[in-house]
Design an enzyme around this catalytic site. Sequence first.
Site, PDB file in Angstrom:
ATOM      1  N   ARG A  84       0.853  -1.194   0.000  1.00 11.65           N
ATOM      2  CA  ARG A  84       0.000   0.000   0.000  1.00 11.65           C
ATOM      3  C   ARG A  84       0.891   1.248   0.000  1.00 11.65           C
ATOM      4  NH1 ARG A  84      -2.899   3.018   4.788  1.00 11.65           N
ATOM      5  NH2 ARG A  84      -4.009   4.536   3.538  1.00 11.65           N
ATOM      6  N   GLN A 174      -7.815   8.485   6.233  1.00  8.89           N
ATOM      7  CA  GLN A 174      -8.197   9.073   7.516  1.00  8.89           C
ATOM      8  C   GLN A 174      -8.791  10.487   7.447  1.00  8.89           C
ATOM      9  OE1 GLN A 174      -4.703   6.677   9.973  1.00  8.89           O
ATOM     10  NE2 GLN A 174      -4.773   8.866  10.116  1.00  8.89           N
ATOM     11  N   TYR A 316      -4.333   1.500  15.651  1.00 11.94           N
ATOM     12  CA  TYR A 316      -3.043   1.470  16.331  1.00 11.94           C
ATOM     13  C   TYR A 316      -3.146   1.196  17.823  1.00 11.94           C
ATOM     14  CZ  TYR A 316      -0.706   3.506  12.236  1.00 11.94           C
ATOM     15  OH  TYR A 316      -0.182   3.720  10.978  1.00 11.94           O
ATOM     16  N   GLU A 383      -3.673  -0.209   8.003  1.00 11.69           N
ATOM     17  CA  GLU A 383      -2.520   0.269   8.784  1.00 11.69           C
ATOM     18  C   GLU A 383      -2.589  -0.274  10.194  1.00 11.69           C
ATOM     19  OE1 GLU A 383      -1.657   4.517   9.135  1.00 11.69           O
ATOM     20  OE2 GLU A 383      -2.118   4.769   7.009  1.00 11.69           O
TER      21      GLU A 383
HETATM   22  C1  GBH Z   1      -1.156   7.169  10.982  1.00 15.62           C
HETATM   23  O1  GBH Z   1      -2.282   7.705  11.618  1.00 15.62           O
HETATM   24  C2  GBH Z   1      -0.915   7.891   9.663  1.00 15.62           C
HETATM   25  O2  GBH Z   1      -1.845   7.453   8.693  1.00 15.62           O
HETATM   26  C3  GBH Z   1       0.488   7.655   9.141  1.00 15.62           C
HETATM   27  O3  GBH Z   1       0.755   8.512   8.057  1.00 15.62           O
HETATM   28  C4  GBH Z   1       1.500   7.855  10.241  1.00 15.62           C
HETATM   29  O4  GBH Z   1       2.796   7.627   9.791  1.00 15.62           O
HETATM   30  C5  GBH Z   1       1.151   6.915  11.389  1.00 15.62           C
HETATM   31  O5  GBH Z   1      -0.099   7.285  11.879  1.00 15.62           O
HETATM   32  C6  GBH Z   1       2.119   6.965  12.543  1.00 15.62           C
HETATM   33  O6  GBH Z   1       2.255   8.242  13.085  1.00 15.62           O
HETATM   34  O7  GBH Z   1       0.669  13.655  18.076  1.00 15.62           O
HETATM   35  O8  GBH Z   1      -0.558  13.232  20.096  1.00 15.62           O
HETATM   36  O9  GBH Z   1      -1.440  14.782  18.452  1.00 15.62           O
HETATM   37  C7  GBH Z   1      -2.678   7.074  12.818  1.00 15.62           C
HETATM   38  C8  GBH Z   1      -3.615   7.976  13.609  1.00 15.62           C
HETATM   39  C9  GBH Z   1      -3.874  10.199  14.398  1.00 15.62           C
HETATM   40  C10 GBH Z   1      -2.062   8.870  15.161  1.00 15.62           C
HETATM   41  C11 GBH Z   1      -3.155  11.457  14.897  1.00 15.62           C
HETATM   42  C12 GBH Z   1      -1.355  10.117  15.666  1.00 15.62           C
HETATM   43  C13 GBH Z   1      -1.631  12.358  16.513  1.00 15.62           C
HETATM   44  C14 GBH Z   1      -1.519  12.246  17.980  1.00 15.62           C
HETATM   45  N1  GBH Z   1      -2.932   9.167  14.056  1.00 15.62           N
HETATM   46  N2  GBH Z   1      -2.320  11.136  16.031  1.00 15.62           N
HETATM   47  S1  GBH Z   1      -0.650  13.595  18.702  1.00 15.62           S
END
Ligand code: GBH
Length: 486
Positions: A84, A174, A316, A383
Amino acid sequence: TNAWSDNRLRRFNKDFMFGVATSAYQVEGAWNVDGKGESMWDRYLHTRPDVIADGRNGDVASDSYHQYKRDVEMLRELGVDHYRFSISWPRVLPTGFTNIKNEKGLEYYDNLINELLKYNIEPMVTLYHFDLPQTLQQLGGWASPLVVQWFEDYAKVLFERYGDRVKYWITINQPSFCFEGYGGIMAPALNSKGIGDYMCLKHVLLAHATAYRLYEREYKKKYKGSVGISLSLNYGFGFDNKTENEEAAEIYRDFTIGMYMNPIWSKYGDFPKTVKSRVLKKSKEQGYEMSRLPTLSPEEIKLLKGSADFLGVNHYTSVLVKPQKTEKFEVPSFEDDIGVEISQSVHWPQSKSSWLKSSPFGIYRLYMYINQKYDYPQTFITEQGWSSEPGLNDRTRVDYLREYLVAVLFAIEDGAQIMGYTVWSLMDNVEWVAGTSERFGLYEVDFESEEKTRTARLSALVYKRIIQKRIVEKDWEPDNWKISIT
Ligand code: GBH
């Protein structure tokens, strides 16, 4: 072998697809090479280098623009079924519009796709993973209703060009990026909490549905591909089983799962009732004429309903939810509209990212929740990943991966429709504002080296073994893993 809670041997079917993921801005580099236009992330991190944890932006990143053959070699080493990746909108359409099609950019993805197919690796292509052309951002970006048309035109270019070879499409990664971009530190980092974020969300959903209908109308018969959307679906548990906490968790799930799933997968479409009524009530109290949450017209509801062949699940971690006790959120804001406090258990193992802890039962619970609410939708895990320090001995990632995959097996056993699983990420990359301070790769990338040398971590060998055997072995160890994967 995999006796987690009983002695049954659970395995993944032969046709279950295992893969890995990346995104354009995070790995390609070559930000201004061969006619590529500027994206809103280029602009953002060039003007605000101070927001990046370690100062490393996506100008060069893992240099996959030049190293894609090595990337495909790694995919072959792993033995994955699919890869992907995302296409950079400004690389193929430097002005954002279709007046200029950048042939060099289009060829890059031709080459990558052909290289994958040569080795029987299925390409899974994301049309949009956060890197809007800066030209379009200047015209309002996702807050403008015009973006729906811009996105459709862009999608058409990609379906035309690659549709004969690409069978798995993901329109948007997302939609929740709206909340981070209009009320957080992700690009375009415009502070419009509780207003711009909801406008963005409406247009993202409509852009998705419009691209879906385009494919359905003009390409599906000919190419027989499928089109989905990837949602960030982390699970919200009640902090404990007190009624008020369970209720808060239900509201939290309505705002973070139902918000995206209801318009596409529910019987009546539209945003969840609870979300609509809460935002309306707060908006009125705050002196607004109408709800800050835009309405969806009957035509828009119809367009959205059923507009996905599969749900892309990005999962995650999980959170624990309680009602909000103190007035600590900005007004108005998404957080204030939800009105809950979230935390994570001190017992869950902590990754390198503050927001990411391991709670594998969360993915099982998520699947039971969406199965019950949306009647067993077809899904693909697009993911899942874990961040660590640099270094090849990534034991914590191995533990995370195994425990989550066992939870996935349990979910499948209980009826979850899951076509495949995708690790984020194939290799270390630029983690947006975290730069390269958080490493998500199965392969380590040496960002100091000229060629951005990639080296397999322990987790790469474990994942390879899981793909080969279709089972999760708790204690398997590779011998000599530091020498070579092949
Ligand atoms: C993924 O999102 C993304 O799709 C990907 O591009 C990225 O590399 C991966 O996360 C890992 O970071 O910093 O405390 O404000 C997963 C969902 C939503 C997780 C936003 C991180 C920010 C938290 N993401 N969140 S904070």
